[in-house]
Design a protein around this motif. Structure first.
Motif, PDB file in Angstrom:
ATOM      1  N   LEU A 249       0.838  -1.194   0.000  1.00 57.83           N
ATOM      2  CA  LEU A 249       0.000   0.000   0.000  1.00 57.83           C
ATOM      3  C   LEU A 249       0.876   1.249   0.000  1.00 57.83           C
ATOM      4  O   LEU A 249       1.952   1.264   0.612  1.00 57.83           O
ATOM      5  CB  LEU A 249      -0.900  -0.003   1.236  1.00 57.83           C
ATOM      6  CG  LEU A 249      -1.959  -1.110   1.268  1.00 57.83           C
ATOM      7  CD1 LEU A 249      -2.568  -1.226   2.653  1.00 57.83           C
ATOM      8  CD2 LEU A 249      -3.036  -0.834   0.238  1.00 57.83           C
ATOM      9  N   PRO A 250       0.449   2.306  -0.670  1.00 54.67           N
ATOM     10  CA  PRO A 250       1.262   3.527  -0.745  1.00 54.67           C
ATOM     11  C   PRO A 250       1.647   4.084   0.627  1.00 54.67           C
ATOM     12  O   PRO A 250       2.743   4.604   0.810  1.00 54.67           O
ATOM     13  CB  PRO A 250       0.349   4.501  -1.509  1.00 54.67           C
ATOM     14  CG  PRO A 250      -0.553   3.624  -2.318  1.00 54.67           C
ATOM     15  CD  PRO A 250      -0.782   2.411  -1.469  1.00 54.67           C
ATOM     16  N   GLY A 251       0.761   3.968   1.625  1.00 56.10           N
ATOM     17  CA  GLY A 251       1.041   4.509   2.950  1.00 56.10           C
ATOM     18  C   GLY A 251       1.640   3.516   3.916  1.00 56.10           C
ATOM     19  O   GLY A 251       1.767   3.800   5.115  1.00 56.10           O
ATOM     20  N   GLY A 252       2.011   2.339   3.421  1.00 52.03           N
ATOM     21  CA  GLY A 252       2.554   1.292   4.290  1.00 52.03           C
ATOM     22  C   GLY A 252       1.549   0.193   4.532  1.00 52.03           C
ATOM     23  O   GLY A 252       0.331   0.420   4.531  1.00 52.03           O
ATOM     24  N   GLY A 253       2.039  -1.020   4.736  1.00 57.08           N
ATOM     25  CA  GLY A 253       1.165  -2.169   4.904  1.00 57.08           C
ATOM     26  C   GLY A 253       1.004  -2.931   3.602  1.00 57.08           C
ATOM     27  O   GLY A 253       1.517  -2.513   2.547  1.00 57.08           O
ATOM     28  N   TRP A 254       0.287  -4.033   3.677  1.00 57.26           N
ATOM     29  CA  TRP A 254       0.107  -4.897   2.508  1.00 57.26           C
ATOM     30  C   TRP A 254      -1.355  -5.311   2.401  1.00 57.26           C
ATOM     31  O   TRP A 254      -2.031  -5.508   3.411  1.00 57.26           O
ATOM     32  CB  TRP A 254       0.957  -6.166   2.638  1.00 57.26           C
ATOM     33  CG  TRP A 254       2.423  -5.917   2.591  1.00 57.26           C
ATOM     34  CD1 TRP A 254       3.230  -5.529   3.631  1.00 57.26           C
ATOM     35  CD2 TRP A 254       3.274  -6.048   1.452  1.00 57.26           C
ATOM     36  NE1 TRP A 254       4.533  -5.402   3.206  1.00 57.26           N
ATOM     37  CE2 TRP A 254       4.592  -5.715   1.869  1.00 57.26           C
ATOM     38  CE3 TRP A 254       3.064  -6.412   0.118  1.00 57.26           C
ATOM     39  CZ2 TRP A 254       5.672  -5.740   0.997  1.00 57.26           C
ATOM     40  CZ3 TRP A 254       4.144  -6.434  -0.751  1.00 57.26           C
ATOM     41  CH2 TRP A 254       5.437  -6.098  -0.315  1.00 57.26           C
ATOM     42  N   VAL A 255      -1.826  -5.450   1.192  1.00 57.01           N
ATOM     43  CA  VAL A 255      -3.144  -6.013   0.941  1.00 57.01           C
ATOM     44  C   VAL A 255      -2.944  -7.267   0.094  1.00 57.01           C
ATOM     45  O   VAL A 255      -2.237  -7.246  -0.914  1.00 57.01           O
ATOM     46  CB  VAL A 255      -4.070  -5.009   0.239  1.00 57.01           C
ATOM     47  CG1 VAL A 255      -3.511  -4.546  -1.090  1.00 57.01           C
ATOM     48  CG2 VAL A 255      -5.460  -5.605   0.052  1.00 57.01           C
ATOM     49  N   ILE A 256      -3.515  -8.365   0.552  1.00 58.45           N
ATOM     50  CA  ILE A 256      -3.360  -9.649  -0.131  1.00 58.45           C
ATOM     51  C   ILE A 256      -4.637  -9.938  -0.902  1.00 58.45           C
ATOM     52  O   ILE A 256      -5.709 -10.145  -0.322  1.00 58.45           O
ATOM     53  CB  ILE A 256      -3.064 -10.785   0.868  1.00 58.45           C
ATOM     54  CG1 ILE A 256      -1.803 -10.465   1.674  1.00 58.45           C
ATOM     55  CG2 ILE A 256      -2.900 -12.112   0.135  1.00 58.45           C
ATOM     56  CD1 ILE A 256      -1.497 -11.484   2.759  1.00 58.45           C
ATOM     57  N   ASP A 257      -4.510  -9.924  -2.207  1.00 56.13           N
ATOM     58  CA  ASP A 257      -5.647 -10.193  -3.084  1.00 56.13           C
ATOM     59  C   ASP A 257      -5.719 -11.693  -3.328  1.00 56.13           C
ATOM     60  O   ASP A 257      -4.739 -12.317  -3.747  1.00 56.13           O
ATOM     61  CB  ASP A 257      -5.477  -9.444  -4.403  1.00 56.13           C
ATOM     62  CG  ASP A 257      -6.690  -9.579  -5.306  1.00 56.13           C
ATOM     63  OD1 ASP A 257      -7.772  -9.916  -4.789  1.00 56.13           O
ATOM     64  OD2 ASP A 257      -6.549  -9.350  -6.522  1.00 56.13           O
ATOM     65  N   THR A 258      -6.862 -12.285  -3.034  1.00 60.41           N
ATOM     66  CA  THR A 258      -7.042 -13.720  -3.252  1.00 60.41           C
ATOM     67  C   THR A 258      -7.929 -13.925  -4.465  1.00 60.41           C
ATOM     68  O   THR A 258      -8.740 -13.061  -4.811  1.00 60.41           O
ATOM     69  CB  THR A 258      -7.702 -14.393  -2.029  1.00 60.41           C
ATOM     70  OG1 THR A 258      -9.023 -13.866  -1.852  1.00 60.41           O
ATOM     71  CG2 THR A 258      -6.884 -14.136  -0.765  1.00 60.41           C
ATOM     72  N   PRO A 259      -7.795 -15.055  -5.157  1.00 57.14           N
ATOM     73  CA  PRO A 259      -8.635 -15.303  -6.334  1.00 57.14           C
ATOM     74  C   PRO A 259     -10.093 -15.469  -5.946  1.00 57.14           C
ATOM     75  O   PRO A 259     -10.409 -15.850  -4.815  1.00 57.14           O
ATOM     76  CB  PRO A 259      -8.053 -16.600  -6.906  1.00 57.14           C
ATOM     77  CG  PRO A 259      -7.399 -17.271  -5.741  1.00 57.14           C
ATOM     78  CD  PRO A 259      -6.862 -16.161  -4.888  1.00 57.14           C
ATOM     79  N   GLY A 260     -10.982 -15.155  -6.869  1.00 59.52           N
ATOM     80  CA  GLY A 260     -12.407 -15.358  -6.614  1.00 59.52           C
ATOM     81  C   GLY A 260     -12.691 -16.821  -6.321  1.00 59.52           C
ATOM     82  O   GLY A 260     -12.138 -17.715  -6.969  1.00 59.52           O
ATOM     83  N   VAL A 261     -13.531 -17.076  -5.333  1.00 57.13           N
ATOM     84  CA  VAL A 261     -13.814 -18.458  -4.937  1.00 57.13           C
ATOM     85  C   VAL A 261     -15.271 -18.780  -5.199  1.00 57.13           C
ATOM     86  O   VAL A 261     -16.149 -17.927  -5.098  1.00 57.13           O
ATOM     87  CB  VAL A 261     -13.489 -18.691  -3.448  1.00 57.13           C
ATOM     88  CG1 VAL A 261     -12.005 -18.549  -3.202  1.00 57.13           C
ATOM     89  CG2 VAL A 261     -14.254 -17.731  -2.560  1.00 57.13           C
ATOM     90  N   ARG A 262     -15.526 -20.042  -5.553  1.00 62.12           N
ATOM     91  CA  ARG A 262     -16.896 -20.498  -5.787  1.00 62.12           C
ATOM     92  C   ARG A 262     -17.499 -21.087  -4.512  1.00 62.12           C
ATOM     93  O   ARG A 262     -18.703 -21.056  -4.313  1.00 62.12           O
ATOM     94  CB  ARG A 262     -16.919 -21.550  -6.905  1.00 62.12           C
ATOM     95  CG  ARG A 262     -16.494 -21.015  -8.271  1.00 62.12           C
ATOM     96  CD  ARG A 262     -16.684 -22.077  -9.337  1.00 62.12           C
ATOM     97  NE  ARG A 262     -16.265 -21.612 -10.653  1.00 62.12           N
ATOM     98  CZ  ARG A 262     -15.048 -21.736 -11.130  1.00 62.12           C
ATOM     99  NH1 ARG A 262     -14.105 -22.331 -10.408  1.00 62.12           N
ATOM    100  NH2 ARG A 262     -14.735 -21.282 -12.335  1.00 62.12           N
TER     101      ARG A 262
END
Length: 335
Positions: A249-262
């Motif tokens: 993230l631009p301001g620090g930290g992380w975002v973990i994107d997971t694949p779409g789940v059924r």
């Protein structure tokens, strides 16, 4: 030389010739005092892309050391690396250790599948991304994600998208007794509140295809598409939406994107895992009969938690919400 009876001999009188390969193997593993810590940000065909000390500008490619065997290493894990950690093209470091996980998000393919899949490790919070319309909310999926959060040690957050198409009040009222934080977004308004919630923390996003999760990621990480390509290019091949990926993230930290789940199977979760997330019910539930599912009624008539049905409205609401989550885990809740 006088004759000696064999019964007078002991092991010190017999010379034993060691056979080939009889040298005992040492069980001591190298300490790797020079290892550096790194955050696993993506996995691609047996290669792990890792950010040294969590620095998104110091990404290296690593392989799993033989001594780790089949130890699972997933996105969000903090690992120890040795070898070439320069990140120069063509270099390869080795993962020699995995730090204890503070949280873990697991799921199974369905409720009968015994094989657990670790989706993400080390995330502090899970944003359950749900559209208010197009497609309509699937409360069964939300319930199951909440169960996975409580069982895995993550803080759940409802992230409701497409508020320009439908009001969030009815859906929010369903989870009011659980006091789950919520974020409401729409395409024509900024996402400052969401950015503030994520900044400085490690967060994961989960949701069905079509709910706007990818759109959100691109709004909170302006160069998400570029970074996804860069991270994937470090290993072999390109990233596709079949595995999780951590984005800074631009301001620090992380975002973990997971694949779409059924589907979000919960075969690995026990009723106790869920009840333990409700402090007011956890201790009384220990008095329940063996095998009690804590559902009450005809399913568990001797459940100790039945006595809370005469409590105040807030407690009764919490108990009903707990039992709805337990029913979801059993596959009896509407998906």
């Amino acid at each position: 030389m006088p004759h000696r009876d064999w019964r007078d001999l002991d092991e010190s009188d017999v010379r034993v010739r060691p056979g080939k390969g009889s040298r005992p193997r040492s069980k001591r593993r190298p300490q790797h005092a020079d290892a550096v810590q790194a955050l696993v940000i993506s996995v691609n065909r047996g290669r792990w892309n890792c950010a040294i000390d969590g620095d998104p500008n110091r990404v290296v490619v690593a392989m799993r050391a033989r001594e780790l065997g089949r130890t699972p290493v997933v996105v969000g894990d903090t690992v120890r690396l040795v070898g070439d950690t320069s990140g120069a093209p063509g270099t390869l470091a080795r993962i020699v250790g995995v730090e204890p996980r503070s949280s873990v998000l697991r799921r199974t393919a369905d409720d009968t599948d015994p094989y657990e899949r670790v989706v993400v490790a080390g995330a502090e919070q899970l944003l359950i991304v749900t559209a208010l319309a197009d497609p309509p909310p699937r409360t069964g999926f939300i319930d199951r994600c909440l169960v996975a959060c409580y069982a895995g040690g993550l803080e759940p957050v409802l992230c409701l998208t497409k508020a320009d198409l439908a009001a969030p009040d009815e859906l929010l009222s369903r989870y009011a007794d659980l006091a789950v934080p919520s974020i409401i977004t729409r395409y024509d308004q900024p996402v400052d509140e969401l950015v503030e919630l994520l900044t400085g923390r490690v967060s994961a996003l989960v949701g069905h295809s079509g709910v706007g999760k990818s759109t959100l990621v691109n709004r909170i990480v302006p160069d998400a598409d570029l970074r996804t390509g860069e991270v994937s290019a470090v290993g072999k091949g390109r990233h596709v939406s079949v595995t999780a990926i951590a984005l800074p993230l631009p301001g620090g930290g992380w975002v973990i994107d997971t694949p779409g789940v059924r589907s979000f199977g919960l075969a690995h979760v026990t009723p106790s895992d869920i009840v333990s997330a409700f402090p007011e019910f956890a201790e009384p539930a220990e008095e329940c009969p063996s095998g009690c599912g804590h559902l009450g009624g005809q399913d568990d008539p001797d459940c100790t938690l039945e006595r809370f049905l005469d409590a105040d409205a807030a407690t009764v609401g919490r108990l009903r919400s707990l039992r709805r989550l337990l029913a979801s885990r059993m596959g009896t809740a509407q998906e």
